[in-house]
Design a protein around this motif. Structure first.
Motif, mmCIF file in Angstrom:
data_model
loop_
_atom_site.group_PDB
_atom_site.id
_atom_site.type_symbol
_atom_site.label_atom_id
_atom_site.label_comp_id
_atom_site.label_asym_id
_atom_site.label_seq_id
_atom_site.Cartn_x
_atom_site.Cartn_y
_atom_site.Cartn_z
ATOM 1 N N LYS A 1 -47.965 -19.486 7.364
ATOM 2 C CA LYS A 1 -47.542 -19.175 5.994
ATOM 3 C C LYS A 1 -47.696 -20.396 5.092
ATOM 4 O O LYS A 1 -48.243 -20.317 3.995
ATOM 5 C CB LYS A 1 -46.079 -18.716 6.037
ATOM 6 N N LYS B 1 -50.340 -20.829 1.879
ATOM 7 C CA LYS B 1 -49.917 -21.197 0.521
ATOM 8 C C LYS B 1 -50.729 -22.370 0.011
ATOM 9 O O LYS B 1 -51.156 -22.399 -1.141
ATOM 10 C CB LYS B 1 -48.425 -21.545 0.499
ATOM 11 N N GLN B 2 -50.945 -23.339 0.901
ATOM 12 C CA GLN B 2 -51.734 -24.507 0.497
ATOM 13 C C GLN B 2 -53.179 -24.147 0.218
ATOM 14 O O GLN B 2 -53.881 -24.842 -0.486
ATOM 15 C CB GLN B 2 -51.673 -25.585 1.587
ATOM 16 N N ILE C 1 -45.200 -11.381 7.838
ATOM 17 C CA ILE C 1 -44.366 -10.357 8.464
ATOM 18 C C ILE C 1 -45.008 -9.826 9.752
ATOM 19 O O ILE C 1 -44.367 -9.772 10.800
ATOM 20 C CB ILE C 1 -44.075 -9.201 7.482
ATOM 21 N N GLN D 1 -41.322 -32.886 -0.055
ATOM 22 C CA GLN D 1 -42.256 -33.989 0.234
ATOM 23 C C GLN D 1 -42.900 -34.518 -1.037
ATOM 24 O O GLN D 1 -44.116 -34.683 -1.124
ATOM 25 C CB GLN D 1 -43.322 -33.530 1.235
ATOM 26 N N ARG E 1 -42.818 -22.907 -4.395
ATOM 27 C CA ARG E 1 -42.987 -22.677 -2.957
ATOM 28 C C ARG E 1 -42.835 -21.242 -2.495
ATOM 29 O O ARG E 1 -43.275 -20.901 -1.399
ATOM 30 C CB ARG E 1 -41.984 -23.552 -2.191
ATOM 31 N N PHE E 2 -42.181 -20.402 -3.270
ATOM 32 C CA PHE E 2 -41.931 -19.028 -2.819
ATOM 33 C C PHE E 2 -42.353 -18.001 -3.865
ATOM 34 O O PHE E 2 -41.519 -17.269 -4.387
ATOM 35 C CB PHE E 2 -40.446 -18.856 -2.459
ATOM 36 N N PRO E 3 -43.656 -17.938 -4.153
ATOM 37 C CA PRO E 3 -44.125 -17.037 -5.211
ATOM 38 C C PRO E 3 -43.720 -15.579 -4.996
ATOM 39 O O PRO E 3 -43.462 -14.860 -5.954
ATOM 40 C CB PRO E 3 -45.652 -17.192 -5.156
ATOM 41 N N ASN E 4 -43.639 -15.189 -3.711
ATOM 42 C CA ASN E 4 -43.277 -13.799 -3.420
ATOM 43 C C ASN E 4 -41.866 -13.451 -3.853
ATOM 44 O O ASN E 4 -41.506 -12.286 -3.947
ATOM 45 C CB ASN E 4 -43.370 -13.538 -1.912
ATOM 46 N N GLU F 1 -37.159 -18.770 3.391
ATOM 47 C CA GLU F 1 -38.228 -18.460 4.355
ATOM 48 C C GLU F 1 -37.964 -17.096 4.995
ATOM 49 O O GLU F 1 -38.867 -16.273 5.124
ATOM 50 C CB GLU F 1 -38.298 -19.524 5.460
ATOM 51 N N GLU G 1 -38.462 -14.278 2.607
ATOM 52 C CA GLU G 1 -39.895 -14.052 2.401
ATOM 53 C C GLU G 1 -40.474 -13.210 3.543
ATOM 54 O O GLU G 1 -41.354 -12.383 3.322
ATOM 55 C CB GLU G 1 -40.593 -15.417 2.340
ATOM 56 N N ASP G 2 -39.970 -13.420 4.753
ATOM 57 C CA ASP G 2 -40.447 -12.648 5.909
ATOM 58 C C ASP G 2 -39.708 -11.320 6.061
ATOM 59 O O ASP G 2 -39.823 -10.666 7.106
ATOM 60 C CB ASP G 2 -40.289 -13.467 7.202
ATOM 61 N N GLU G 3 -38.943 -10.960 5.064
ATOM 62 C CA GLU G 3 -38.185 -9.694 5.056
ATOM 63 C C GLU G 3 -37.303 -9.539 6.280
ATOM 64 O O GLU G 3 -37.210 -8.480 6.882
ATOM 65 C CB GLU G 3 -39.144 -8.498 4.883
ATOM 66 N N LYS G 4 -36.602 -10.624 6.615
ATOM 67 C CA LYS G 4 -35.730 -10.563 7.788
ATOM 68 C C LYS G 4 -34.337 -10.035 7.464
ATOM 69 O O LYS G 4 -33.535 -9.816 8.359
ATOM 70 C CB LYS G 4 -35.615 -11.944 8.425
ATOM 71 N N TYR H 1 -45.518 -18.641 -11.101
ATOM 72 C CA TYR H 1 -45.821 -19.377 -9.873
ATOM 73 C C TYR H 1 -46.692 -20.584 -10.218
ATOM 74 O O TYR H 1 -47.695 -20.465 -10.896
ATOM 75 C CB TYR H 1 -46.560 -18.447 -8.912
ATOM 76 N N PHE I 1 -48.943 -27.090 -4.490
ATOM 77 C CA PHE I 1 -49.273 -27.604 -3.163
ATOM 78 C C PHE I 1 -50.673 -27.197 -2.697
ATOM 79 O O PHE I 1 -51.088 -27.504 -1.598
ATOM 80 C CB PHE I 1 -48.231 -27.140 -2.140
ATOM 81 N N ARG I 2 -51.363 -26.445 -3.546
ATOM 82 C CA ARG I 2 -52.706 -25.980 -3.188
ATOM 83 C C ARG I 2 -53.650 -27.171 -2.987
ATOM 84 O O ARG I 2 -53.617 -28.137 -3.731
ATOM 85 C CB ARG I 2 -53.245 -25.083 -4.306
ATOM 86 N N LEU I 3 -54.476 -27.078 -1.956
ATOM 87 C CA LEU I 3 -55.344 -28.206 -1.629
ATOM 88 C C LEU I 3 -56.642 -28.214 -2.431
ATOM 89 O O LEU I 3 -57.094 -29.238 -2.900
ATOM 90 C CB LEU I 3 -55.710 -28.184 -0.138
ATOM 91 N N GLN J 1 -48.942 -35.004 9.003
ATOM 92 C CA GLN J 1 -49.558 -33.888 8.294
ATOM 93 C C GLN J 1 -49.648 -34.195 6.787
ATOM 94 O O GLN J 1 -50.679 -33.947 6.154
ATOM 95 C CB GLN J 1 -48.708 -32.631 8.537
#
Lengths: 140, 440
Positions: free
Chosen positions: A27, A31-32, A45, B28, B150-153, B279, B282-285, B355, B359-361, B396
């Motif tokens: 994930k 995004k990156q 998911i 970061q 970080r969490f566009p969704n 997080e 976002e994963d619909e937990k 959004y 962080f997009r590379l 990283q």
């Protein structure tokens, strides 16, 4: 051939605290890479479900993720018991999870159906006593 | 406006270039370069973690001084409920509010008063927007900033109602203009804040086009002045308080959520815990959740870096203070100005939160694949020690910096040492060959 990136993750067995590590890592990378939020949700998911499944049913295994310009492919490979009846397993609510797993709130029988729901393509290769490979694709 | 103003800044003279802040920053956003910390402001969410952790006090928050009062003809103080939690044995908020007037403000308007209005509006909003469940609180500006990078969704889950302080500022300005007949620019609305995130939010707000807050003072700089004044004004206390338990409860984690009078909510505090919740969301937990309250600081606003009291002690003090208060006072206030304000001011967001993929590379998917492959390749070379010696928080992160073109491989001590070994081996080999050659 279009360019792609391949990622590989080991999934350890019976460790719920670590289940989800691979999907959250993917994930973050997506995004990156500027992948659309909708596609990220699908991958996150479906892959999380798959990871949990591998821990519950198959003593872990590994996941191969291939990201290309057109699609994201997630291959969940395990050396578990195999699926007796794929058609049944695909039914919502059908579960073979043992009680100790259900007690943790898992095993609702929504794993495979959800994985299919959230991906554009899904195929299951399974052999009793050998293992199962679930391949999912999300189009970009 | 770039909407990337950050109130957390660096004092270069004090920075020693240690790695405490780079390790603690949840997004970061900090690197050590040339022996000094550098904050990438696009990544910074103003949570203040680096201020907390810096042993050299080199991270600071920018805020205004009391001199700002001189810039306006009429000033209104907006005290955050957290302010009350700093004071010992307080049993009447009016003492604090009267003391604020003695400090030089012409009037005060409790943020907790506006918070009760926000609670009322939120109750209605949550009930009417089930499709948006769980709705995520937006009172903490660091959380909104975190979500937008970080969490566009999760942007569609945001509660589109102004934060209590913004609504308080709008009401206070309106009331002051009506009372004094002065134009807006001669009125100063000054927030007394527990955190730097509110400083940024006042300058570059998200969700609303322009904030009504003209200045922000730190609780820690107002506090010593207040405790000096309070004992002297006990005979002249004015009736200024307008809030009850729900409003003041907003200072503590869980206060906003409990003000909704619903059961299916979750309230998390501390930025790392908040990220875990986001997080999982976002994963619909989560299932059956209706509302999620999130606070960047441990304990809620009482944990803000501009406060003086231990957050857990402040929490106890607030709980003691509100014990005999009415649940809320929105219904008890019958003053004309308040009713008019309610009709005239739009309490909802009037701007979309977009959004920001900071962080997009790379530029496009092909470029992204290429750059991500390079990151992976670099990560396999690095020792995975995350030692921080290169100035990046993890191996990283260094790999990503290299791909972004702001660092190089030799910044890694491990890589540098290997190269030096190789070089010295080659030199000694060369030396041996030459010596052997000379003997012939």
């Amino acid at each position: 051939m279009s360019e792609c990136i391949e990622l590989r993750y080991e999934v350890s067995s019976e460790d719920f605290t670590r289940a989800g590590e691979a999907s959250s890592n993917v994930k973050k990378k997506l995004k990156q890479m500027g992948v659309s939020p909708a596609a990220i949700t699908k991958v996150a998911i479906a892959m999380y479900e798959g990871e949990i499944n591998m821990v519950i049913h198959a003593d872990g295994g590994h996941i191969e993720v291939t990201i290309s310009e057109e699609e994201i492919e997630i291959k969940l490979c395990d050396r578990g018991p195999g699926i007796q009846n794929v058609e049944k397993a695909m039914q919502a609510g059908y579960s073979t999870a043992p009680d100790n797993i259900r007690a943790l709130g898992f095993g609702a029988g929504m794993g495979l159906p959800n994985m299919k729901k959230y991906t554009d393509e899904m195929t299951i290769d399974t052999e009793i006593g050998v293992g199962t490979t679930v391949t999912m694709k999300v189009k970009l | 406006m770039d909407k990337f103003f950050t109130a957390v800044q660096l004092d270069e003279d004090l920075c020693r270039g240690c790695i405490n802040c780079i390790k603690r920053c949840p997004t970061q956003a900090i690197r050590v370069r040339n022996g000094r910390a550098v904050i990438t402001k696009q990544f910074c969410i103003d949570c203040g973690e680096c201020i907390r952790v810096c042993p050299h006090h080199a991270k600071k928050a920018v805020f205004d001084s009391l001199d700002i009062l001189k810039q306006y003809e009429y000033t209104v103080a907006l005290p955050a409920p957290t302010l009350y939690g700093q004071l010992n044995n307080l049993d009447d908020i009016n003492i604090v509010l009267t003391a604020l007037k003695s400090l030089g403000f012409d009037d005060v308007y409790e943020v907790s008063g506006a918070a009760e209005l926000v609670s009322e509006l939120s109750r209605q909003y949550v009930e009417e927007h089930k499709e948006q469940w769980p709705i995520v609180s937006t009172a903490c500006p660091s959380i909104v900033r975190l979500i937008r990078v970080r969490f566009p969704n999760l942007i569609p889950h945001l509660l589109p109602i102004q934060a209590p302080v913004d609504l308080a500022a709008a009401i206070a300005r309106r009331n002051a203009m009506e009372k004094t007949g002065l134009p807006s620019e001669k009125i100063g609305i000054i927030f007394i804040s527990p955190c730097p995130a509110k400083v940024s939010a006042a300058r570059d707000p998200l969700g609303i086009e322009k904030s009504n807050i003209d200045g922000v003072l730190a609780i820690k700089s107002v506090y010593p002045k207040l405790i000096g004044i309070m004992p002297k004004i006990l005979d002249e206390i004015e009736e200024l308080a307008i809030s009850g338990r729900i409003g003041i409860g907003w200072g503590i984690c869980g206060g906003e959520a409990s003000g909704l009078l619903r059961e299916n909510y979750l309230a998390a505090d501390g930025i790392e815990n908040v990220i875990r919740v986001l997080e999982d969301l976002e994963d619909e937990k989560f299932s059956n959740l209706e509302f999620i309250e999130l606070n960047a600081c441990s304990g809620g606003c009482v944990g803000g870096v501009l406060t003086v009291e231990n957050p857990y002690v402040a929490k106890v003090k607030l709980k003691r203070l509100v014990k005999y208060m009415p649940v809320a006072r929105t219904h008890l206030r019958k003053d004309e100005g308040y009713e008019k304000a309610k009709r005239e001011i739009d309490p909802y967001w009037n701007e979309e939160v977009e959004y920001k993929p900071v962080f997009r590379l790379g530029e496009n998917m092909r470029d992204n694949i290429h750059k991500m492959s390079r990151v992976e390749e670099l990560c396999s070379i690095f020792p995975a020690l995350d030692c921080g010696a290169c100035g990046a928080p993890t191996c990283q992160a260094l790999a990503e910096d290299i791909v972004r073109g702001v660092a190089c491989e030799q910044d890694c001590m491990y890589v540098l040492r290997q190269r030096l070994h190789k070089l010295s081996d080659e030199i000694s080999m060369l030396d041996r060959t030459e010596t052997n050659g000379g003997m012939k």
